[in-house]
Design a protein around this motif. Sequence first.
Motif, PDB file in Angstrom:
ATOM      1  N   TRP A 196       0.838  -1.192   0.000  1.00 26.82           N
ATOM      2  CA  TRP A 196       0.000   0.000   0.000  1.00 26.82           C
ATOM      3  C   TRP A 196       0.877   1.248   0.000  1.00 26.82           C
ATOM      4  N   ASN A 197       0.572   2.157  -0.892  1.00 25.51           N
ATOM      5  CA  ASN A 197       1.221   3.460  -0.916  1.00 25.51           C
ATOM      6  C   ASN A 197       2.745   3.338  -1.005  1.00 25.51           C
ATOM      7  N   ASN A 198       3.214   2.468  -1.900  1.00 29.83           N
ATOM      8  CA  ASN A 198       4.641   2.230  -2.128  1.00 29.83           C
ATOM      9  C   ASN A 198       5.373   1.675  -0.912  1.00 29.83           C
ATOM     10  N   LYS A 199       4.636   0.988  -0.048  1.00 30.48           N
ATOM     11  CA  LYS A 199       5.234   0.351   1.127  1.00 30.48           C
ATOM     12  C   LYS A 199       4.669  -1.052   1.277  1.00 30.48           C
ATOM     13  N   TYR A 200       5.487  -1.911   1.860  1.00 29.95           N
ATOM     14  CA  TYR A 200       4.990  -3.190   2.339  1.00 29.95           C
ATOM     15  C   TYR A 200       4.684  -3.014   3.809  1.00 29.95           C
ATOM     16  N   ILE A 201       3.535  -3.455   4.222  1.00 32.05           N
ATOM     17  CA  ILE A 201       3.152  -3.421   5.627  1.00 32.05           C
ATOM     18  C   ILE A 201       3.174  -4.864   6.112  1.00 32.05           C
ATOM     19  N   VAL A 202       4.057  -5.151   7.056  1.00 29.41           N
ATOM     20  CA  VAL A 202       4.205  -6.494   7.608  1.00 29.41           C
ATOM     21  C   VAL A 202       3.592  -6.460   9.003  1.00 29.41           C
ATOM     22  N   LYS A 203       2.508  -7.220   9.183  1.00 29.68           N
ATOM     23  CA  LYS A 203       1.774  -7.199  10.450  1.00 29.68           C
ATOM     24  C   LYS A 203       1.821  -8.567  11.102  1.00 29.68           C
ATOM     25  N   TYR A 204       2.197  -8.560  12.386  1.00 31.50           N
ATOM     26  CA  TYR A 204       2.249  -9.764  13.208  1.00 31.50           C
ATOM     27  C   TYR A 204       1.177  -9.629  14.280  1.00 31.50           C
ATOM     28  N   GLU A 205       0.403 -10.702  14.520  1.00 35.82           N
ATOM     29  CA  GLU A 205      -0.647 -10.668  15.534  1.00 35.82           C
ATOM     30  C   GLU A 205      -0.586 -11.913  16.410  1.00 35.82           C
ATOM     31  N   GLN A 206      -0.711 -11.694  17.717  1.00 41.55           N
ATOM     32  CA  GLN A 206      -0.868 -12.777  18.696  1.00 41.55           C
ATOM     33  C   GLN A 206      -1.969 -12.325  19.637  1.00 41.55           C
ATOM     34  N   GLY A 207      -3.139 -12.933  19.529  1.00 43.62           N
ATOM     35  CA  GLY A 207      -4.256 -12.553  20.391  1.00 43.62           C
ATOM     36  C   GLY A 207      -4.573 -11.079  20.257  1.00 43.62           C
ATOM     37  N   ALA A 208      -4.557 -10.363  21.383  1.00 44.93           N
ATOM     38  CA  ALA A 208      -4.881  -8.932  21.395  1.00 44.93           C
ATOM     39  C   ALA A 208      -3.685  -8.050  21.056  1.00 44.93           C
ATOM     40  N   LEU A 209      -2.539  -8.651  20.811  1.00 43.58           N
ATOM     41  CA  LEU A 209      -1.316  -7.883  20.557  1.00 43.58           C
ATOM     42  C   LEU A 209      -0.998  -7.842  19.071  1.00 43.58           C
ATOM     43  N   GLU A 210      -0.398  -6.745  18.649  1.00 41.40           N
ATOM     44  CA  GLU A 210      -0.087  -6.557  17.237  1.00 41.40           C
ATOM     45  C   GLU A 210       1.195  -5.740  17.091  1.00 41.40           C
ATOM     46  N   GLN A 211       2.007  -6.129  16.103  1.00 38.96           N
ATOM     47  CA  GLN A 211       3.194  -5.362  15.734  1.00 38.96           C
ATOM     48  C   GLN A 211       3.140  -5.132  14.234  1.00 38.96           C
ATOM     49  N   THR A 212       3.454  -3.932  13.819  1.00 40.77           N
ATOM     50  CA  THR A 212       3.405  -3.592  12.404  1.00 40.77           C
ATOM     51  C   THR A 212       4.696  -2.900  11.999  1.00 40.77           C
ATOM     52  N   PHE A 213       5.225  -3.320  10.860  1.00 38.02           N
ATOM     53  CA  PHE A 213       6.424  -2.717  10.299  1.00 38.02           C
ATOM     54  C   PHE A 213       6.110  -2.260   8.882  1.00 38.02           C
ATOM     55  N   LYS A 214       6.552  -1.068   8.542  1.00 36.89           N
ATOM     56  CA  LYS A 214       6.378  -0.544   7.190  1.00 36.89           C
ATOM     57  C   LYS A 214       7.746  -0.470   6.533  1.00 36.89           C
ATOM     58  N   VAL A 215       7.832  -1.058   5.338  1.00 36.97           N
ATOM     59  CA  VAL A 215       9.095  -1.120   4.606  1.00 36.97           C
ATOM     60  C   VAL A 215       8.862  -0.564   3.215  1.00 36.97           C
TER      61      VAL A 215
END
Length: 79
Positions: A19-38
């Motif tokens: 999206w928008n010239n970026k890769y968004i890498v999203k990790y989810e475990q239950g209620a927790l989330e981490q997102t990295f934009k590259v």
Amino acid sequence: MRVVKEFSKAETRISVFSWNNKYIVKYEQGALEQTFKVSEMDILEESDLDHFFEGNFFDLVLERFKEMGETLRNEIENF
């Protein structure tokens, strides 16, 4: 937003979007989330994204989930 890849590994849901010239890498475990934009300019081929799902980077993501979970539990216990 385009879905590039979705799968689960080590009790972690992993989603990759373009999206928008970026890769968004999203990790989810239950209620927790981490997102990295590259930036897409930093990735030569989509298969290069696999480096984010293995080795030291992925180990650190899992470690951070443990820390996040502990922080959340501690805060909830201290209400």
